[in-house]
Design an enzyme around this catalytic site. Structure first.
Site, PDB file in Angstrom:
ATOM      1  N   ARG A 147       0.037  33.468  21.363  1.00  0.00           N
ATOM      2  CA  ARG A 147       0.286  34.412  22.492  1.00  0.00           C
ATOM      3  C   ARG A 147      -0.500  36.061  22.372  1.00  0.00           C
ATOM      4  O   ARG A 147      -0.804  36.464  22.394  1.00  0.00           O
ATOM      5  CB  ARG A 147       2.279  34.894  21.624  1.00  0.00           C
ATOM      6  N   GLY A 148       0.104  36.917  23.226  1.00  0.00           N
ATOM      7  CA  GLY A 148       0.423  38.263  23.181  1.00  0.00           C
ATOM      8  C   GLY A 148      -1.934  38.646  23.638  1.00  0.00           C
ATOM      9  O   GLY A 148      -2.507  37.175  24.515  1.00  0.00           O
ATOM     10  N   ASP A 177      -2.644  29.634  15.124  1.00  0.00           N
ATOM     11  CA  ASP A 177      -1.354  30.061  14.853  1.00  0.00           C
ATOM     12  C   ASP A 177      -0.655  29.507  14.190  1.00  0.00           C
ATOM     13  O   ASP A 177      -0.353  28.274  13.642  1.00  0.00           O
ATOM     14  CB  ASP A 177      -0.336  30.312  16.215  1.00  0.00           C
ATOM     15  N   ASP A 202      -0.797  29.021   7.962  1.00  0.00           N
ATOM     16  CA  ASP A 202      -0.395  30.820   8.029  1.00  0.00           C
ATOM     17  C   ASP A 202      -1.259  31.902   7.575  1.00  0.00           C
ATOM     18  O   ASP A 202      -1.973  30.862   6.523  1.00  0.00           O
ATOM     19  CB  ASP A 202       1.094  31.153   7.180  1.00  0.00           C
ATOM     20  N   ASN A 255      -6.921  38.688  14.510  1.00  0.00           N
ATOM     21  CA  ASN A 255      -5.991  38.703  15.195  1.00  0.00           C
ATOM     22  C   ASN A 255      -4.761  39.305  14.673  1.00  0.00           C
ATOM     23  O   ASN A 255      -3.581  39.996  15.560  1.00  0.00           O
ATOM     24  CB  ASN A 255      -6.017  38.656  16.892  1.00  0.00           C
ATOM     25  N   SER A 263      -6.413  49.217  15.403  1.00  0.00           N
ATOM     26  CA  SER A 263      -5.088  49.637  15.903  1.00  0.00           C
ATOM     27  C   SER A 263      -5.768  51.439  15.742  1.00  0.00           C
ATOM     28  O   SER A 263      -6.258  51.916  15.138  1.00  0.00           O
ATOM     29  CB  SER A 263      -4.020  49.386  15.135  1.00  0.00           C
ATOM     30  N   TYR A 315       3.097  48.886   9.304  1.00  0.00           N
ATOM     31  CA  TYR A 315       1.918  48.883  10.731  1.00  0.00           C
ATOM     32  C   TYR A 315       0.806  49.305  10.030  1.00  0.00           C
ATOM     33  O   TYR A 315      -0.479  49.416  10.491  1.00  0.00           O
ATOM     34  CB  TYR A 315       2.917  49.445  11.549  1.00  0.00           C
ATOM     35  N   LYS A 374      -3.099  48.796   9.351  1.00  0.00           N
ATOM     36  CA  LYS A 374      -4.290  48.755  10.634  1.00  0.00           C
ATOM     37  C   LYS A 374      -5.171  49.697   9.666  1.00  0.00           C
ATOM     38  O   LYS A 374      -6.640  49.437  10.269  1.00  0.00           O
ATOM     39  CB  LYS A 374      -3.307  48.929  11.068  1.00  0.00           C
ATOM     40  N   THR A 397       2.310  43.248  24.584  1.00  0.00           N
ATOM     41  CA  THR A 397       2.155  42.329  24.156  1.00  0.00           C
ATOM     42  C   THR A 397       3.895  41.774  23.446  1.00  0.00           C
ATOM     43  O   THR A 397       5.201  42.903  23.706  1.00  0.00           O
ATOM     44  CB  THR A 397       1.720  42.462  22.135  1.00  0.00           C
TER      45      THR A 397
END
Length: 295
Positions: A16-17, A37, A60, A87, A138, A151, A155, A186
């Site tokens: 995804r995304g 994924d 995983d 990612n 990020s 988060y 990052k 996303t």
């Protein structure tokens, strides 16, 4: 000749995304893909849509043996790897005082330890091909947001993982880049918007371009260009590069002044919303057993 044609690219969080968009773009450029994924259904659907030159691995990133197996899938299918894109990423909800400690730890495990596992597993093959490593960080590595401590920390850690790795493998002919994005449209961002009014308010309170959400397509376009150039930094949008330069100011008392005012209202509101939700991650992430998804 296209610099990506025939290259073997392993992408985590590929279902995804950003991962999905990058996979589509690189496949159109003639690359051979190893898509990784935890979410098997959309992963297989993407592979079926793309058709040839695609191998998949359900894995995983928090499990090194699982990532070793994913890399082996790519090596067996295509003979080796030329590019790896670490990612996979998730986020949690709530301040340090309110977040579920298990969710906090899982974010670190997926975003930071998972990036390490991805690179560790892929690196021998990347060294053989004198290839390229892209670690997805990020803008949060430069300008942390209250209520997103896990988060932010993961990052920032990922950025320095890339920085250290770059020094370690330069003499082997391997280039290392880090990607830094602001708000991208996303599933991760959409789910946070849907779950938390405080998150929507926070976005709306940011000045000018900092409040805008960039499309996944535009983000994928910049990734495609950066991977082809083996870039040291990929910034999305381009102004994110200024956050890197202004980091000392952004993390000073002056730079934090407006965020402190906003946080005094939005952090308690967000914590109350998290308590009402009864979870510190999105419903989809929880349904995957707090597994990884594209960030």
């Amino acid at each position: 000749m296209d610099s990506l044609a025939g290259k073997v690219v392993l992408i985590t969080g590929a279902a995804r995304g950003i991962g999905e968009e990058v996979a589509r773009r690189l496949h159109r450029r003639g690359a051979r893909l190893v898509l990784v994924d935890l979410d098997e259904v959309p992963l297989n659907a993407l592979a079926a849509e793309l058709g040839d030159r695609v191998a998949t691995a359900v894995a995983d990133v928090t499990d090194l043996r699982s990532m070793d197996a994913a890399v082996a899938t790519g090596v067996d299918a295509f003979g080796g790897l030329d590019v790896v894109v670490a990612n996979a990423g998730i986020c949690s909800y709530g301040s340090v005082l309110a977040v579920d400690p298990a969710a906090f730890r899982r974010v670190i495990d997926v975003n930071l330890v998972g990036a390490f596992h991805t690179v560790r597993a892929a690196l021998p093959s990347i060294i053989d091909s004198r290839g390229y490593v892209l670690v997805v960080s990020s803008a949060a590595a430069y300008a942390p947001a209250p209520g997103m401590a896990a988060y932010d920390a993961s990052k920032a850690g990922v950025e320095h993982l890339a920085n250290a790795l770059r020094l370690e493998v330069a003499h082997r002919g391997v280039d290392v880049g880090s990607a830094h994005m602001a708000w991208i449209d996303t599933p991760l961002v959409r789910e946070a918007k849907a779950d938390l009014e405080s998150f929507r308010t926070m976005l709306g309170s940011l000045p000018g371009p900092l409040s805008r959400t960039t499309s996944v397509q535009e983000c994928g376009k910049r990734f495609e260009k950066g991977i082809a150039k083996r870039s040291r930094h990929i910034d999305v949008p381009g102004w994110v590069a200024w956050l890197r330069r202004l980091r000392p100011i952004l993390q000073s008392r002056l730079g934090e002044r407006d965020t402190r005012r906003t946080a005094a209202v939005l952090v308690p509101q967000g914590d109350a919303e998290v308590e009402a939700l009864g979870r510190s991650v999105s419903a989809r992430t929880r349904a995957l057993g707090d597994g990884h998804t594209a960030g």
